[in-house]
Design a protein around this motif. Structure first.
Motif, mmCIF file in Angstrom:
data_model
loop_
_atom_site.group_PDB
_atom_site.id
_atom_site.type_symbol
_atom_site.label_atom_id
_atom_site.label_comp_id
_atom_site.label_asym_id
_atom_site.label_seq_id
_atom_site.Cartn_x
_atom_site.Cartn_y
_atom_site.Cartn_z
ATOM 1 N N GLU A 1 -47.754 -79.670 -10.768
ATOM 2 C CA GLU A 1 -49.034 -79.765 -11.484
ATOM 3 C C GLU A 1 -48.968 -78.964 -12.779
ATOM 4 O OE1 GLU A 1 -52.904 -81.318 -11.830
ATOM 5 O OE2 GLU A 1 -51.249 -81.797 -10.460
ATOM 6 N N PRO B 1 -54.227 -80.601 -7.157
ATOM 7 C CA PRO B 1 -54.770 -80.792 -8.506
ATOM 8 C C PRO B 1 -56.177 -80.198 -8.665
ATOM 9 C CG PRO B 1 -53.729 -82.803 -7.728
ATOM 10 C CD PRO B 1 -53.800 -81.882 -6.551
ATOM 11 N N ALA C 1 -57.436 -77.413 -11.430
ATOM 12 C CA ALA C 1 -58.214 -78.145 -12.441
ATOM 13 C C ALA C 1 -58.866 -77.210 -13.451
ATOM 14 C CB ALA C 1 -59.274 -79.009 -11.757
#
Length: 333
Positions: free
Chosen positions: A278, A83, A87
């Motif tokens: 993700e 993640p 981001a």
């Protein structure tokens, strides 16, 4: 960068690349990291006598952002890291914090303002001289211990509302067109990687050692490990009649650059699914691919050089596909 750049103006393509760290005593130097860590920061121009094409298609500058450290071969590490890697793609750059937290080692090599256009995760496979791009990854079935001796234990969490993959399908596929990309990739490969045998497709018995997941059998398991029955998990009780990490390799017998349909339900599969998930959770296009490299490469300079050339060819092939897609769809990004 000229105006014939299909991305237009001064726009660039940014690529995230990762490699794994040591795997126990058998592989103190993971070939995936030996290759990734030596890649240039910018995709080089094609050589004047590149055999694959007379007039290569126009692509913009391609920036390669290699994660600054080899990724520890552990579920916990991968789950926490992925993640963070993505981001920047989902943060509002106008409101992004400027604290020391955003300049951690995970972010130091990332583009400061731009998003990643695609990612390539690299990992170690069996000893056969095949380089495989993986089409899909799995959510479940991780029954092997990582290098820290830990199991994933996701079955304990799947019913929880806060489970990280809640709502994600059991299988996720890349949105990159690997069939088109494979053809391009083979064109940019050294001559010895462009040869294809006409003797038919590989049978399961021809697929070599399951580096990813060798304590089980069947899909993603394998019967042994390396040619003598030792796999990435350190098991030495294999039969030697090893399958590669999956039962589905797309290509003729003798092909060295192939598409695989089964990344093996170990850390390679896990990081690939983690990235795909993700992007899935953010309803973003899943422009990511996993590349398996042969474990026997070691640190030999010539093999690493060839590995670099193949990875750079794959980067170029994906970048060309992205440009073609943007032209076709009128503004893909």
């Amino acid at each position: 960068m000229g105006s014939n750049n299909a991305y237009g103006g001064e726009e660039e393509i940014n690529v995230l690349i990762t490699g794994f760290g040591p795997f126990k005593q058998e592989y103190p130097h993971n070939p995936s990291w030996e290759i990734a860590s030596r890649l240039p920061a910018v995709l080089p121009s094609l050589r004047a006598k590149q055999p694959s094409t007379v007039k290569p298609p126009f692509i913009p500058r391609v920036n390669l952002y290699v994660h600054p450290k080899p990724i520890h071969v552990a579920y916990k590490t991968v789950r926490e890291l992925v993640p963070k890697l993505w981001a920047r793609n989902f943060a509002d750059s106008s409101s992004a914090p400027t604290t020391a937290e955003t300049t951690s080692e995970e972010e130091q090599e990332a583009p400061r303002k731009s998003k990643y256009d695609f990612a390539i995760h690299i990992g170690m496979a069996g000893p056969q001289p095949r380089w495989a791009i993986e089409r899909l990854a799995h959510r479940d079935g991780y029954a092997l211990r990582d290098v820290d001796g830990e199991f994933l234990r996701d079955k304990d969490n799947q019913l929880r509302d806060d489970w990280v993959w809640k709502g994600c399908p059991t299988e996720l596929r890349t949105d990159l067109d690997l069939d088109v990309i494979l053809k391009k990739w083979r064109g940019y490969a050294p001559p010895e990687f462009q040869q294809s045998s006409s003797h038919g497709t590989d049978g399961a018995g021809d697929k070599a050692g399951a580096i990813n997941g060798t304590e089980g059998k069947g899909r993603g398991g394998g019967d042994g490990g390396k040619a003598k029955g030792q796999g990435q998990n350190g098991s030495k009780d294999g039969t030697g009649a090893a399958k590669w990490y999956g039962n589905d390799i797309k290509g003729a017998k003798g092909d060295k650059l192939v598409i695989s349909e089964d990344p093996g339900r170990y850390l390679c599969d896990f990081i690939y699914y983690s990235s795909l998930a993700e992007l899935y959770k953010h309803k973003a296009e899943r422009k990511v691919v996993f590349l398996h490299v042969p474990c026997e490469m070691g640190r030999d300079g010539e093999y690493v050089r060839i590995g670099q050339e193949l990875v750079l060819g794959l980067v170029r092939s994906v970048a060309e596909w992205l440009v073609d897609e943007k032209k076709r769809r009128g503004g893909l990004r």
